[in-house]
Design an enzyme around this catalytic site. Sequence first.
Site, PDB file in Angstrom:
ATOM      1  N   ARG A  11      -5.269  -3.538   4.606  1.00 12.93           N
ATOM      2  CA  ARG A  11      -5.053  -2.092   4.623  1.00 12.93           C
ATOM      3  C   ARG A  11      -3.553  -1.802   4.539  1.00 12.93           C
ATOM      4  O   ARG A  11      -2.732  -2.558   5.065  1.00 12.93           O
ATOM      5  CB  ARG A  11      -5.608  -1.574   5.958  1.00 12.93           C
ATOM      6  CG  ARG A  11      -5.555  -0.088   6.166  1.00 12.93           C
ATOM      7  CD  ARG A  11      -6.561   0.627   5.352  1.00 12.93           C
ATOM      8  NE  ARG A  11      -6.810   1.978   5.818  1.00 12.93           N
ATOM      9  CZ  ARG A  11      -7.351   2.915   5.059  1.00 12.93           C
ATOM     10  NH1 ARG A  11      -7.696   2.650   3.810  1.00 12.93           N
ATOM     11  NH2 ARG A  11      -7.583   4.117   5.536  1.00 12.93           N
ATOM     12  N   THR A  40     -12.539   5.329  -4.353  1.00 13.29           N
ATOM     13  CA  THR A  40     -12.389   3.992  -3.805  1.00 13.29           C
ATOM     14  C   THR A  40     -13.265   3.117  -4.681  1.00 13.29           C
ATOM     15  O   THR A  40     -14.001   3.611  -5.523  1.00 13.29           O
ATOM     16  CB  THR A  40     -12.860   4.021  -2.348  1.00 13.29           C
ATOM     17  OG1 THR A  40     -12.002   4.906  -1.645  1.00 13.29           O
ATOM     18  CG2 THR A  40     -12.830   2.665  -1.681  1.00 13.29           C
ATOM     19  N   SER A  86      -9.936   3.803   8.481  1.00 17.33           N
ATOM     20  CA  SER A  86     -10.678   3.821   7.224  1.00 17.33           C
ATOM     21  C   SER A  86     -12.172   3.970   7.488  1.00 17.33           C
ATOM     22  O   SER A  86     -12.639   3.732   8.606  1.00 17.33           O
ATOM     23  CB  SER A  86     -10.422   2.500   6.495  1.00 17.33           C
ATOM     24  OG  SER A  86     -11.251   2.379   5.364  1.00 17.33           O
ATOM     25  N   ASN A 122      -7.001   5.549  -1.992  1.00 19.94           N
ATOM     26  CA  ASN A 122      -7.411   6.736  -1.243  1.00 19.94           C
ATOM     27  C   ASN A 122      -7.888   7.806  -2.213  1.00 19.94           C
ATOM     28  O   ASN A 122      -9.009   7.746  -2.678  1.00 19.94           O
ATOM     29  CB  ASN A 122      -6.332   7.253  -0.298  1.00 19.94           C
ATOM     30  CG  ASN A 122      -6.907   8.257   0.675  1.00 19.94           C
ATOM     31  OD1 ASN A 122      -8.106   8.190   0.974  1.00 19.94           O
ATOM     32  ND2 ASN A 122      -6.115   9.176   1.171  1.00 19.94           N
ATOM     33  N   GLY A 151     -15.261   7.955   0.747  1.00 22.82           N
ATOM     34  CA  GLY A 151     -14.644   8.510   1.947  1.00 22.82           C
ATOM     35  C   GLY A 151     -15.566   8.328   3.137  1.00 22.82           C
ATOM     36  O   GLY A 151     -16.151   7.264   3.333  1.00 22.82           O
ATOM     37  N   ASP A 188      -4.919   9.242   5.442  1.00 21.81           N
ATOM     38  CA  ASP A 188      -6.010   8.803   6.318  1.00 21.81           C
ATOM     39  C   ASP A 188      -5.605   8.785   7.802  1.00 21.81           C
ATOM     40  O   ASP A 188      -6.439   8.609   8.681  1.00 21.81           O
ATOM     41  CB  ASP A 188      -6.514   7.408   5.912  1.00 21.81           C
ATOM     42  CG  ASP A 188      -7.652   7.491   4.896  1.00 21.81           C
ATOM     43  OD1 ASP A 188      -8.190   8.595   4.712  1.00 21.81           O
ATOM     44  OD2 ASP A 188      -7.994   6.462   4.300  1.00 21.81           O
TER      45      ASP A 188
END
Length: 546
Positions: free
Chosen positions: A82, A355, A426, A375, A448, A397
Amino acid sequence: MLFFICCENSEKIPIQGAVVSAREEASKIGIEILKKGGNAFDAMVATSFALSVVFPNAGNITGGGFMVYRTSEGDIGSLDYREMAPLSSDEDMYLDNNGKVIDDLSRTGGLAVGVPGSVAGILEVHNKFGSLPLNDLIKPSVELAKKGFLVTEKQAKSLNSKKDEFIKVNGESTFYGKKFMKGDLIRNPNLAKTLNEISKFGNKGFYEGWVAESMVRKINKTGGRISMEDFSSYRPRWRRPIVFDYKDLKIISMGPPSSGGICLAQMMKMIEPYNIGNLKYKSQEALHLMIEAERRSYADRSYFLGDPDFVAIPKYHLISSDYLNERMLNYDPLLATKSSDIPHGDIVVVESDETTHFSILDSFGNAVSVTTTLNGSYGSKVFVDEIGVFMNNEMDDFSSKPGSPNMFGLTGGKANSIKPKKRMLSSMTPTIVEKNGKLFLILGSPGGSTIITSVFQTILNAYEYKMGIQESIDSPRFHHQWVPDSVKFEPNFKNINELKKLKLLGHHFDLQKSKIIGRVDAIMVNEKGTISVGADKRGDDFAQTY
Ligand code: DON
């Protein structure tokens, strides 16, 4: 174009390996690696780089992601790559002098960019599990970037819808700042050069030198505050996955800083005592039960979850049967619970599909489940010309301010506040499922906050309702995330009579606002060991097997 191969009933051509991803070119590149004797991890590396070429809205080298794996020996694990907040970041970085969130600052332009984790993550996978030389895994993507790929109809629509934003951030002459048609060829020689650099110098080829310098320059020119040190100090992390049982399934999914695994565990364990398989598929009874589980889980997400390196997360408690049974004490099969009667947080859903997930199974039996993202669609829209890619906008996020929604309408509290080097929460849910100790499913989705419910419903379709994997994916989805107190149904959700009954229980929804939810790419192995694949026709997703 959707391509679906299923050999569930075919004895003649047993599938040895499979790659299911958002694009045909990427799935094929992954399969070629398997055919050459590479393993699923090699294919993960090759597929990731290929997606960065053909799927610029989400495939990436400048974003971040998560991988969950299960080896042929049954060893499991997960990698967190991440993005991280830059060293210069702070809790108030998106607020004006009056403490109000400045519109769009965490979404568009350089200040929205988190320190990318993708390259470090992909190379870490190669270091630990790869069997073929890195160069062999990157080369097909270098060639693809040089020779070009054909724009699909959906892709042309997607690129054209963002054209004005690309120009606003990068100027008139920017690479993607023109109108695209289906069948146009996109060549990206600068991305080919960048991939070559990674192939030659590994992490240093991306996190140091001219590649990193060009990113730092462009990010800061477009409003960011990122440094070479941010890049050179980025490290991915191996993390213990979230593992839980549901009947005779063992489910392995991503833990924090993703909320995916914990929320999936919560939803499945909340419904487990009710034996949903006995309730008619998509009947009011089954829908009501699932919606109520989703509602309760998203309430916890907002309050408890963030980067485990910064906040203490009671993860075993959150997924324990005792706790979840208690959460369901106020479940009434004849009445919708009001979200305002469920404490904690404040979350609103906004759908998007920027994504990307891919699932891989090799002939040795290694399973890899990867979800990766910039994102938003094309991330921050900051395009770095020298290296041919968009930068992520993952900073959105984080919760910019308690109670203030991000681009997915998600709000959070302290647990997900901004701090230097912290990873933003996330919803990505790369997942692997075992049944009676054997590999059963590899799956995940973009979308999302709807990612988790898409994975939840696909597993239930396959397991409780005994659907094949393609049908499990095709089946219309729905989503509730606590706040706003409303259910989203996909446009092709046809059970109108059942939906009317749901309204009578007190559920709120507006079918006029229906949109597609998630894009699941999955592989299923049945009890006899036969492999079948499912690519989501909501996108251009493609399953390639050999
Ligand atoms: O990590 C997350 O949860 C989000 N950044 C995922 C974004 C996403 O899925 C966008 N597309 N649907």
